[in-house]
Design a protein around this motif. Structure first.
Motif, PDB file in Angstrom:
ATOM      1  N   ALA A   1       0.808  -1.218   0.000  1.00  0.00           N
ATOM      2  CA  ALA A   1       0.000   0.000   0.000  1.00  0.00           C
ATOM      3  C   ALA A   1       0.841   1.268   0.000  1.00  0.00           C
ATOM      4  N   GLY A   2       2.080   1.186   0.456  1.00  0.00           N
ATOM      5  CA  GLY A   2       2.896   2.398   0.455  1.00  0.00           C
ATOM      6  C   GLY A   2       4.166   2.334   1.268  1.00  0.00           C
ATOM      7  N   PRO A   3       4.125   1.907   2.530  1.00  0.00           N
ATOM      8  CA  PRO A   3       5.358   2.025   3.319  1.00  0.00           C
ATOM      9  C   PRO A   3       6.424   1.003   2.973  1.00  0.00           C
ATOM     10  N   ALA A   4       6.079   0.004   2.155  1.00  0.00           N
ATOM     11  CA  ALA A   4       7.025  -1.018   1.670  1.00  0.00           C
ATOM     12  C   ALA A   4       7.395  -2.051   2.723  1.00  0.00           C
ATOM     13  N   THR A   5       6.673  -2.096   3.840  1.00  0.00           N
ATOM     14  CA  THR A   5       7.012  -3.058   4.880  1.00  0.00           C
ATOM     15  C   THR A   5       6.795  -4.487   4.415  1.00  0.00           C
ATOM     16  N   SER A   6       5.591  -4.805   3.948  1.00  0.00           N
ATOM     17  CA  SER A   6       5.325  -6.169   3.492  1.00  0.00           C
ATOM     18  C   SER A   6       5.977  -6.433   2.138  1.00  0.00           C
ATOM     19  N   ALA A   7       6.082  -5.414   1.297  1.00  0.00           N
ATOM     20  CA  ALA A   7       6.784  -5.593   0.027  1.00  0.00           C
ATOM     21  C   ALA A   7       8.247  -5.945   0.270  1.00  0.00           C
ATOM     22  N   ALA A   8       8.834  -5.328   1.298  1.00  0.00           N
ATOM     23  CA  ALA A   8      10.225  -5.635   1.623  1.00  0.00           C
ATOM     24  C   ALA A   8      10.382  -7.087   2.044  1.00  0.00           C
ATOM     25  N   ARG A   9       9.389  -7.628   2.733  1.00  0.00           N
ATOM     26  CA  ARG A   9       9.437  -9.047   3.110  1.00  0.00           C
ATOM     27  C   ARG A   9       9.519  -9.910   1.853  1.00  0.00           C
ATOM     28  N   ALA A  10       8.697  -9.587   0.845  1.00  0.00           N
ATOM     29  CA  ALA A  10       8.732 -10.362  -0.405  1.00  0.00           C
ATOM     30  C   ALA A  10      10.060 -10.167  -1.118  1.00  0.00           C
ATOM     31  N   TRP A  11      10.555  -8.936  -1.156  1.00  0.00           N
ATOM     32  CA  TRP A  11      11.864  -8.665  -1.773  1.00  0.00           C
ATOM     33  C   TRP A  11      12.940  -9.506  -1.102  1.00  0.00           C
ATOM     34  N   TRP A  12      12.970  -9.472   0.230  1.00  0.00           N
ATOM     35  CA  TRP A  12      14.003 -10.206   0.955  1.00  0.00           C
ATOM     36  C   TRP A  12      13.867 -11.709   0.714  1.00  0.00           C
ATOM     37  N   LEU A  13      12.646 -12.231   0.760  1.00  0.00           N
ATOM     38  CA  LEU A  13      12.447 -13.671   0.563  1.00  0.00           C
ATOM     39  C   LEU A  13      12.893 -14.121  -0.827  1.00  0.00           C
ATOM     40  N   LEU A  14      12.553 -13.342  -1.834  1.00  0.00           N
ATOM     41  CA  LEU A  14      12.960 -13.707  -3.186  1.00  0.00           C
ATOM     42  C   LEU A  14      14.477 -13.678  -3.337  1.00  0.00           C
ATOM     43  N   ARG A  15      15.115 -12.689  -2.736  1.00  0.00           N
ATOM     44  CA  ARG A  15      16.576 -12.642  -2.779  1.00  0.00           C
ATOM     45  C   ARG A  15      17.165 -13.802  -1.968  1.00  0.00           C
ATOM     46  N   TRP A  16      16.595 -14.088  -0.798  1.00  0.00           N
ATOM     47  CA  TRP A  16      17.010 -15.224   0.035  1.00  0.00           C
ATOM     48  C   TRP A  16      16.859 -16.528  -0.735  1.00  0.00           C
ATOM     49  N   ALA A  17      15.821 -16.601  -1.562  1.00  0.00           N
ATOM     50  CA  ALA A  17      15.555 -17.808  -2.346  1.00  0.00           C
ATOM     51  C   ALA A  17      16.352 -17.868  -3.637  1.00  0.00           C
ATOM     52  N   GLY A  18      17.139 -16.830  -3.924  1.00  0.00           N
ATOM     53  CA  GLY A  18      18.038 -16.885  -5.069  1.00  0.00           C
ATOM     54  C   GLY A  18      17.599 -16.166  -6.320  1.00  0.00           C
ATOM     55  N   HIS A  19      16.484 -15.406  -6.281  1.00  0.00           N
ATOM     56  CA  HIS A  19      16.092 -14.679  -7.490  1.00  0.00           C
ATOM     57  C   HIS A  19      17.037 -13.505  -7.700  1.00  0.00           C
ATOM     58  N   PRO A  20      17.542 -13.318  -8.925  1.00  0.00           N
ATOM     59  CA  PRO A  20      18.592 -12.309  -9.146  1.00  0.00           C
ATOM     60  C   PRO A  20      18.100 -10.895  -9.397  1.00  0.00           C
ATOM     61  N   ASP A  21      16.801 -10.696  -9.642  1.00  0.00           N
ATOM     62  CA  ASP A  21      16.354  -9.389 -10.127  1.00  0.00           C
ATOM     63  C   ASP A  21      14.996  -9.042  -9.506  1.00  0.00           C
ATOM     64  N   VAL A  22      15.034  -8.465  -8.323  1.00  0.00           N
ATOM     65  CA  VAL A  22      13.813  -8.104  -7.597  1.00  0.00           C
ATOM     66  C   VAL A  22      13.933  -6.664  -7.122  1.00  0.00           C
ATOM     67  N   ARG A  23      12.872  -5.889  -7.323  1.00  0.00           N
ATOM     68  CA  ARG A  23      12.873  -4.508  -6.859  1.00  0.00           C
ATOM     69  C   ARG A  23      11.545  -4.174  -6.197  1.00  0.00           C
ATOM     70  N   VAL A  24      11.570  -3.148  -5.358  1.00  0.00           N
ATOM     71  CA  VAL A  24      10.399  -2.702  -4.620  1.00  0.00           C
ATOM     72  C   VAL A  24       9.928  -1.371  -5.201  1.00  0.00           C
ATOM     73  N   LEU A  25       8.633  -1.259  -5.464  1.00  0.00           N
ATOM     74  CA  LEU A  25       8.086  -0.001  -5.972  1.00  0.00           C
ATOM     75  C   LEU A  25       8.115   1.033  -4.860  1.00  0.00           C
ATOM     76  N   ASP A  26       8.921   2.060  -5.035  1.00  0.00           N
ATOM     77  CA  ASP A  26       9.096   3.085  -4.009  1.00  0.00           C
ATOM     78  C   ASP A  26       7.803   3.893  -3.870  1.00  0.00           C
ATOM     79  N   GLY A  27       7.244   3.882  -2.677  1.00  0.00           N
ATOM     80  CA  GLY A  27       5.970   4.571  -2.452  1.00  0.00           C
ATOM     81  C   GLY A  27       4.760   3.695  -2.666  1.00  0.00           C
ATOM     82  N   GLY A  28       4.961   2.526  -3.280  1.00  0.00           N
ATOM     83  CA  GLY A  28       3.897   1.548  -3.448  1.00  0.00           C
ATOM     84  C   GLY A  28       2.695   2.045  -4.225  1.00  0.00           C
ATOM     85  N   LEU A  29       1.543   1.470  -3.907  1.00  0.00           N
ATOM     86  CA  LEU A  29       0.314   1.814  -4.612  1.00  0.00           C
ATOM     87  C   LEU A  29      -0.026   3.288  -4.444  1.00  0.00           C
ATOM     88  N   ALA A  30       0.300   3.862  -3.299  1.00  0.00           N
ATOM     89  CA  ALA A  30       0.007   5.284  -3.085  1.00  0.00           C
ATOM     90  C   ALA A  30       0.737   6.152  -4.110  1.00  0.00           C
TER      91      ALA A  30
END
Length: 280
Positions: free
Chosen positions: A96-125
């Protein structure tokens, strides 16, 4: 897609979606106490985005390892395949905006080995502020092929977190009043891990909900001592800690995450709890 930063702006995302290899979009809306992210997703989301449930797909069931233990790799793999995640295609995650839960997905994907993951700055807002379109259509299940290879980012257990607090720098990502032990709305005991330093993730963001400029984040973490020692991060249940890891990554720094965080630590009566504003 340029991956020099773990963040992507709305304008950059629009260009990437028009490119030859558009990213997979993942909607990770979630907040403690609701409302359910699936309902918000159904009411409007980025066109083509797939919704992932943080509680069920990005975490294992709560238990002795905390409120949001790391997910079973097979459960994570199935969710990512359904969302069309591929190993050779970029991924952009948002909330929704603060990137808290999006960061969890970013971290998990990187932890799982995905090479190209980014977070939308500001999110849906930020997407809405830019006047970009939304959709209420749920895209069909994707045909992803990504196979998680857990362990590509470092983690520590409770003993490791205690050692980092003594010998390195352990940042507590929760609100300052929870760190001080003045309130504890969720977990068994109030306080913080002895030796940890308060560093609320809200201070990573500007008034517009986007991450502060790199120079400001760099100064923040330098003043916290992040240049002089090994850095660990924790929070209530390992979600907000990923936001801290993301902010550190924006400045080119790395961090070790304690997935169990305070929800695991505080449930163990043998673990001490410190209170007050000072490190100790």
């Amino acid at each position: 897609m340029d991956t020099t930063s773990p963040l992507i702006s709305v304008d950059e995302l629009v260009r990437a979606l028009d490119g030859s290899q558009p990213p997979v979009l993942l909607d990770i809306r979630w907040q403690l106490g609701g409302p359910p992210g699936a309902q918000e997703y159904a009411a409007g989301h980025l066109p083509g985005a797939h919704y992932l449930d943080l509680d069920r797909e990005l975490a294992a069931p709560p238990g002795p390892a905390g409120r949001h233990p790391l997910p079973d790799p097979e459960v994570l793999a199935a969710a990512l395949r359904r969302a069309g995640v591929r190993g050779d295609r970029p991924v952009v995650v948002y909330d929704a905006g603060p990137a808290t839960s999006a960061a969890r997905a970013w971290w998990l994907l990187r932890w799982a080995g995905h090479p190209d993951v980014r977070v939308l700055d500001g999110g849906l807002a930020a997407w809405r502020s830019a006047g970009r379109p939304e959709s209420t259509d749920t895209p069909p299940a994707g045909e992803g092929d990504f196979k998680p290879r857990p362990g590509r980012l470092p983690t520590v257990d409770a003993d490791g977190a205690a050692a980092l607090a003594r010998e390195g720098l352990l940042l507590d990502a929760r609100a300052a009043e929870r760190y001080r032990g003045e309130v504890e709305p969720v977990d068994p005991r109030a306080g913080h891990i002895p030796g940890a330093v308060s560093a609320p993730t809200t201070e990573n963001l500007g008034p517009d909900g986007r991450f502060r400029p790199v120079v400001e984040l760099d100064r923040r973490f330098r003043e916290l001592g992040a240049d002089e020692q090994r850095v660990g991060v924790y929070c209530g249940s390992g979600v907000t800690a990923a936001h801290q890891a993301l902010a550190l990554a924006v400045t080119g720094r790395s961090a070790v995450l304690y997935p169990g965080s305070w929800s695991e630590w505080s449930a163990d009566p043998a673990r001490p709890a410190a209170t007050g504003a000072e490190r100790g």
